[in-house]
Design an enzyme around this catalytic site. Sequence first.
Site, PDB file in Angstrom:
ATOM      1  N   ALA A 165      46.049  35.057  26.376  1.00 11.66           N
ATOM      2  CA  ALA A 165      46.422  34.881  24.977  1.00 11.66           C
ATOM      3  C   ALA A 165      46.178  36.163  24.185  1.00 11.66           C
ATOM      4  O   ALA A 165      47.012  36.582  23.368  1.00 11.66           O
ATOM      5  CB  ALA A 165      45.633  33.721  24.367  1.00 11.66           C
ATOM      6  N   TYR A 166      45.047  36.802  24.439  1.00 11.93           N
ATOM      7  CA  TYR A 166      44.732  38.069  23.771  1.00 11.93           C
ATOM      8  C   TYR A 166      45.794  39.114  24.122  1.00 11.93           C
ATOM      9  O   TYR A 166      46.329  39.799  23.239  1.00 11.93           O
ATOM     10  CB  TYR A 166      43.350  38.538  24.212  1.00 11.93           C
ATOM     11  CG  TYR A 166      42.897  39.834  23.590  1.00 11.93           C
ATOM     12  CD1 TYR A 166      42.326  39.852  22.328  1.00 11.93           C
ATOM     13  CD2 TYR A 166      43.021  41.043  24.277  1.00 11.93           C
ATOM     14  CE1 TYR A 166      41.898  41.041  21.756  1.00 11.93           C
ATOM     15  CE2 TYR A 166      42.602  42.228  23.709  1.00 11.93           C
ATOM     16  CZ  TYR A 166      42.047  42.223  22.449  1.00 11.93           C
ATOM     17  OH  TYR A 166      41.625  43.402  21.895  1.00 11.93           O
TER      18      TYR A 166
END
Length: 261
Positions: A165-166
Site C-alpha cells: 500500500a505504501y
Amino acid sequence: MDNTRNTGTVGLLDGKVALITGAGRGIGAAAARLFAREGARVVLAARTEAQLKAVTEEVRAAGGTADHVVCDLADPAGVRAAVDRVVALHGRLDVAFNNGAAGVPPGPLDQVREADFDRVYAVNLRGTWAAMAAEVAAIRATAGAGAIVNTSSVGGLMANPQLPAYGATKRAVNSLTESAAATYGREGIRVNAIAPGTTLTEMLRDWEAESPGVIDQLNQRTPLGRAADPEEIAEAAAWLLSDRASYVTGVVLPVDGGIVL
C-alpha cells in the site's frame, strides 16, 4: 563532511521562503535545518506540535529564520491553511518540500487492513495532491515562479511485496509529480521528486522492530553498504529546489545508495 557555511557564502536557498511538511522528525527535520543553513526562511508543518517546536527552536538557535504550523496532511483544509500561513508570515512562497508521509505495518497485500490503507492513501497521496495544489496557487500569486519537491520512495519504483500500500501511494506520487511538471513548467514552476532508499528514520526503525534484521538485509543489497542519514536525503531535495537545478523538472531522483531490489 563539514557542512558549515563560510561567512559571506551565498547559500543554496538564499532568499527563498520554504514550506516543509513532515518537518517534525527524520528527513523533514533534517531539511528544516539544512534549508535554513542554506539561507531559506523555513516554515515547518507536521501533526505533532512538540516536535515542531523543538526543531523550530533549534533552527532559530543556529541563527536561522523558522516558524511552524500544526497540520495533518489527511485534512485538505488544514493543508491549505498551512500554505496560507506561510504567505501570511512572509508574503510569498518560493519553494515547498512535501515530505510528510504515513507508513503501514509490513506484510503482504492480503494482510493490509482497510483502515491502514485508507490512512496511507489520505496522507501520502491525497495529502500530497492537496499540498501541491495549494502551493502552486501560492507560488503563482506571490513569487510568480518556484519549485516543489515531493518525497517518493525507491519502494514506489518497483514491486514492493512487504509494503504494497505504501509503495502504491508513492508510485502515484511519481505520477502526480510528472503531471504537475508538464502542466506548470511554462509558468516557471518546477516539480520534481526524490526517491529515498534505506534511510535512518523512525519509519525505518519501526519496520526493523516489526521485521528484525531488515536494515541489514537492505544494506547488503546497497552498493554503498549502509543506510543514509536523513540529511543526505535532504541535500538532494535542497538542490532540486534551488536555482542550480533550474533546468530540471519532472524527475523522480533515486537517492538510494544504488540499492538493488
